[in-house]
Structures are given as structure tokens and as C-alpha cells.
Design a protein around this motif. Structure first.
Motif, PDB file in Angstrom:
ATOM      1  N   ALA A 118      77.891  25.773  35.374  1.00  0.00           N
ATOM      2  CA  ALA A 118      77.286  26.305  36.592  1.00  0.00           C
ATOM      3  C   ALA A 118      78.232  26.239  37.791  1.00  0.00           C
ATOM      4  CB  ALA A 118      75.997  25.564  36.917  1.00  0.00           C
ATOM      5  N   GLY A 167      73.831  31.916  38.244  1.00  0.00           N
ATOM      6  CA  GLY A 167      72.410  31.853  37.896  1.00  0.00           C
ATOM      7  C   GLY A 167      71.645  33.004  38.523  1.00  0.00           C
ATOM      8  N   SER A 168      70.345  32.825  38.604  1.00  0.00           N
ATOM      9  CA  SER A 168      69.478  33.881  39.134  1.00  0.00           C
ATOM     10  C   SER A 168      69.572  34.010  40.652  1.00  0.00           C
ATOM     11  CB  SER A 168      68.026  33.610  38.753  1.00  0.00           C
ATOM     12  OG  SER A 168      67.533  32.490  39.478  1.00  0.00           O
TER      13      SER A 168
END
Length: 174
Positions: A46, A135-136
Motif C-alpha cells: 500500500a 486503493g479505492s
């Protein structure tokens, strides 16, 4: 405006963070804790790997939420970039290294950090904030961030993005 095709909201979100969370600027002595907080996110992919020396050098960029025991529950870097001399606006900011300790996720720590970063950006008269996420970007989107083009972001930051990570760039006017 950041782009003619992207409408960026400037309204705050309706979510209320827990009152018990306080945000403070990171100190040089927080570098080891910032590095440690980031490790699980680096391992998961991430976040990009950053050496300890960068956390030590850039500790002043960070806002942190400190737990009662002195450990960090979360952090968020905010780097200010001066106005582009040929651009049409003022200074901009980049949000980076957004981490919430796994045992504190879902408890409002991220909300408190993002709200503090938005308030800091407004107090510094930044015209916009940029971030990149793999990510989103749900929390960013709830706070008015929208997809943007890396070429509209500060060049030094945009040029540092790793194309192999397939990050999406989000931006928000302040």
C-alpha cells in the motif's frame, strides 16, 4: 480550478470524528515511530518503501494521532510545494504516507488526520491538495477529492510517482 473536466468539491464531509482524538505535528523524535507505523503498509504494497532517514528528515511534514501510551495511532504527511512560476495559482500541497495502525482502523483516526490536514492546508492558503493511492481512495473521495491528472500536480511530486504501482491521483481544491 485544477482541471476543466474535474469538478472538485470544497464542502466538508458529514462524518464526525471521535472527540477523544487529538492531532499534533510530528517531532523529530517521532521518526522511528513514523517508520514503524508505516512498515505494515509497505509490506502489503500500500505504501512505497522509505528509508528511516527520510522520516527523520521530513518529520515536520507529518501530522500524528498519539495514543495515551505515547505510541502513534496514525500519521499523514503534508508537503507544501511553492506556486509554479508559470502557473495560475498559489502553492499546493501533497498528502502522503497516510497510515492508521491496524488495531485503530475504523475508529475515526483517519478522519481526524484528514480533517486536520485540510485545516492545515487552508491555514497555509494552499490552493489545492493532491494525493496518490493504490486503493479505492474512499475516505479522500468523501472529503471532496476527485480523480485528477498527475501533470496538474507539483512536478517534483508527479515525477516521483512510480508508474508500476498504478496509483490513481486525486485532488481537491482548498
Amino acid at each position: 480550478m485544477i482541471t476543466a473536466t474535474t469538478r472538485l468539491a470544497t464542502l466538508p464531509a458529514r462524518t464526525s470524528p471521535p472527540a477523544s482524538r487529538t492531532v499534533r505535528p510530528a517531532r523529530a523524535g517521532d521518526a522511528a515511530a513514523l517508520h514503524a507505523l508505516s512498515r505494515p503498509f509497505v509490506r502489503s504494497g500500500a505504501l512505497r518503501e522509505r528509508p528511516f532517514s527520510l522520516y527523520a528528515r521530513d518529520a515536520a511534514d507529518f501530522l500524528v494521532v498519539e495514543a495515551p501510551d505515547g505510541t502513534l495511532d496514525g500519521c499523514l504527511g503534508l508537503r507544501v510545494h511553492p506556486a509554479d512560476p508559470v502557473g495560475d495559482g498559489g502553492p499546493t500541497g501533497v498528502l502522503y504516507n497516510f497510515c492508521v495502525a491496524p488495531h485503530r482502523q475504523g475508529r475515526g483516526v483517519g478522519v481526524v488526520l484528514l480533517r486536520a490536514a485540510l485545516a492545515t492546508a487552508a491555514a497555509q492558503s494552499l490552493r489545492a491538495l493532491f494525493t496518490a493511492t493504490t486503493g479505492s481512495g474512499g475516505l479522500f473521495r468523501r472529503y471532496g477529492f476527485a480523480p485528477s491528472c498527475a501533470s496538474l500536480a507539483p512536478a517534483a511530486w508527479a515525477n516521483s510517482l512510480d508508474p508500476g504501482r498504478n496509483s490513481q491521483v486525486l485532488a481537491r481544491e482548498i
